[in-house]
Design a protein around this motif. Sequence first.
Motif, PDB file in Angstrom:
ATOM      1  N   ARG A 137       0.817  -1.217   0.000  1.00 19.94           N
ATOM      2  CA  ARG A 137       0.000   0.000   0.000  1.00 19.94           C
ATOM      3  C   ARG A 137       0.849   1.263   0.000  1.00 19.94           C
ATOM      4  O   ARG A 137       0.332   2.351  -0.266  1.00 19.94           O
ATOM      5  CB  ARG A 137      -0.913  -0.015   1.225  1.00 19.94           C
ATOM      6  N   ILE A 138       2.131   1.130   0.328  1.00 17.03           N
ATOM      7  CA  ILE A 138       3.005   2.301   0.383  1.00 17.03           C
ATOM      8  C   ILE A 138       4.449   1.841   0.189  1.00 17.03           C
ATOM      9  O   ILE A 138       4.829   0.747   0.626  1.00 17.03           O
ATOM     10  CB  ILE A 138       2.846   3.055   1.732  1.00 17.03           C
TER      11      ILE A 138
ATOM     12  N   CYS B 189       7.136   7.570  -0.569  1.00 19.11           N
ATOM     13  CA  CYS B 189       7.549   8.579   0.404  1.00 19.11           C
ATOM     14  C   CYS B 189       9.043   8.443   0.673  1.00 19.11           C
ATOM     15  O   CYS B 189       9.666   7.426   0.340  1.00 19.11           O
ATOM     16  CB  CYS B 189       6.770   8.423   1.712  1.00 19.11           C
TER      17      CYS B 189
ATOM     18  N   TYR C 279       0.454   5.837   7.692  1.00 17.14           N
ATOM     19  CA  TYR C 279      -0.416   5.712   6.513  1.00 17.14           C
ATOM     20  C   TYR C 279      -1.317   4.475   6.603  1.00 17.14           C
ATOM     21  O   TYR C 279      -2.528   4.554   6.385  1.00 17.14           O
ATOM     22  CB  TYR C 279       0.432   5.646   5.254  1.00 17.14           C
TER      23      TYR C 279
ATOM     24  N   GLY D 257      -4.188   6.344   7.802  1.00 17.28           N
ATOM     25  CA  GLY D 257      -4.486   7.022   6.548  1.00 17.28           C
ATOM     26  C   GLY D 257      -3.806   8.355   6.425  1.00 17.28           C
ATOM     27  O   GLY D 257      -4.171   9.180   5.589  1.00 17.28           O
ATOM     28  N   ARG D 258      -2.789   8.598   7.253  1.00 18.34           N
ATOM     29  CA  ARG D 258      -2.084   9.887   7.254  1.00 18.34           C
ATOM     30  C   ARG D 258      -0.811   9.760   6.426  1.00 18.34           C
ATOM     31  O   ARG D 258       0.101   9.026   6.773  1.00 18.34           O
ATOM     32  CB  ARG D 258      -1.765  10.292   8.695  1.00 18.34           C
ATOM     33  N   LEU D 259      -0.782  10.496   5.321  1.00 12.58           N
ATOM     34  CA  LEU D 259       0.324  10.394   4.375  1.00 12.58           C
ATOM     35  C   LEU D 259       1.315  11.534   4.596  1.00 12.58           C
ATOM     36  O   LEU D 259       0.943  12.703   4.559  1.00 12.58           O
ATOM     37  CB  LEU D 259      -0.206  10.445   2.942  1.00 12.58           C
ATOM     38  N   THR D 260       2.580  11.185   4.821  1.00 13.59           N
ATOM     39  CA  THR D 260       3.620  12.182   5.040  1.00 13.59           C
ATOM     40  C   THR D 260       4.776  11.935   4.085  1.00 13.59           C
ATOM     41  O   THR D 260       5.057  10.799   3.695  1.00 13.59           O
ATOM     42  CB  THR D 260       4.144  12.132   6.489  1.00 13.59           C
TER      43      THR D 260
ATOM     44  N   CYS E  19       5.220  12.404   0.982  1.00 13.17           N
ATOM     45  CA  CYS E  19       4.915  11.774  -0.304  1.00 13.17           C
ATOM     46  C   CYS E  19       5.626  12.525  -1.437  1.00 13.17           C
ATOM     47  O   CYS E  19       5.538  13.757  -1.526  1.00 13.17           O
ATOM     48  CB  CYS E  19       3.412  11.766  -0.549  1.00 13.17           C
TER      49      CYS E  19
ATOM     50  N   ARG F 242       2.943  12.321  -5.457  1.00 11.35           N
ATOM     51  CA  ARG F 242       1.520  12.650  -5.418  1.00 11.35           C
ATOM     52  C   ARG F 242       0.960  12.994  -6.796  1.00 11.35           C
ATOM     53  O   ARG F 242      -0.188  12.676  -7.127  1.00 11.35           O
ATOM     54  CB  ARG F 242       1.277  13.820  -4.454  1.00 11.35           C
TER      55      ARG F 242
ATOM     56  N   ALA G  89      -3.948   9.745  -2.882  1.00 18.65           N
ATOM     57  CA  ALA G  89      -3.965   9.246  -1.510  1.00 18.65           C
ATOM     58  C   ALA G  89      -4.590  10.295  -0.590  1.00 18.65           C
ATOM     59  O   ALA G  89      -4.470  11.491  -0.825  1.00 18.65           O
ATOM     60  CB  ALA G  89      -2.551   8.910  -1.059  1.00 18.65           C
TER      61      ALA G  89
END
Length: 344
Positions: free
Chosen positions: A69-70, A94, A319, A323-326, A328, A331, A338
Amino acid sequence: MRIFKVNWYPPANEALSRLFPDVELEIDAIPTDPAYRIARERSRAADALINCSATHLVPADIEDFEKVRIVVREGVGYDNLDLEGWGARGIPVCNVPDYGTTEVADHAIALMLALTRGTATFAESLRADPVGNWRFAAAPLIRRHKGATFGVVGLGRIGLAAARRAAAFDMKVVFYDPYLPNGTELSVGYERVTSLSKLMEISDIVSVHAPLNDETRGFVGRDAFAAAKPGLVLVNTARGPIVDLDALAVALREGRVAGAGLDVLPQEPADVAHPLIKAFIDKEPWTVGRLILTPHAAFYSPDAIRDMQRKAIEVIVAYVNEGRLTNCVNRQFLKTPAPIRRAS
């Protein structure tokens, strides 16, 4: 949660298991082939992928890492990740931009000082003959730093940290960074120039801190060296391909550039057949005291490694669990953007 780490290097991750008891780490050794393929049976169950290497590639083929997923680059640079390919799968990529800022900035200044205070030259000279070479003028690039101009290519976290260190030596700091907004020079207090050629023309030291991309590959090359101020010393702790090694070899040999300190090279480990590297190994006179190489070590300290490994997993956990995306970096390529959830 299962995280698959590839291209990893020591130290091992026992401490991470204590910090993240719900995370299962599966680790793959460093491959010899930079375009290697990971066996699918070992990657099917991974929820996330970490690439530890700054140079080895990990493909974004649709059949690999089915559940991922990441993807996180365990480091600052992400030029060896297929941002568009992962984005097409809806998978954010990320990085970890804030783990070794001080180490790299310190290393850049250390390379400058090793050349311009002669510490490396003195040490090697005395190793060869501790009596006959007891001479304070043996190093060719000795100079006063107070009042000299320190030029920065790329005033990001690390570039700014290096600039502040240079300013502490009473050096005048100038920078070139076309991506920073107007007025940045007012907020940081350093002079800004609008071209690399101008930076090379007025600087006594130029320190490279730009990311590697299509625009910066070979950016510091023949034209830049042609504009160089006499006596210029170049330092690169960013990415090797930013500096055209062929052009640098010519500029050093002809004296248009006085010296260079390189922590990164276009090919790593070093290509011993390259004219510049071969001249360094053979101690050709025009390289002695004028060229220093270090093995892509600017980022390293035990503390930095621990921070880097911990922060990479924190990005994943934030994430996958929240669900917190840092941090990235792809994008713009995400097929399905996301979510962004900001802490309250």
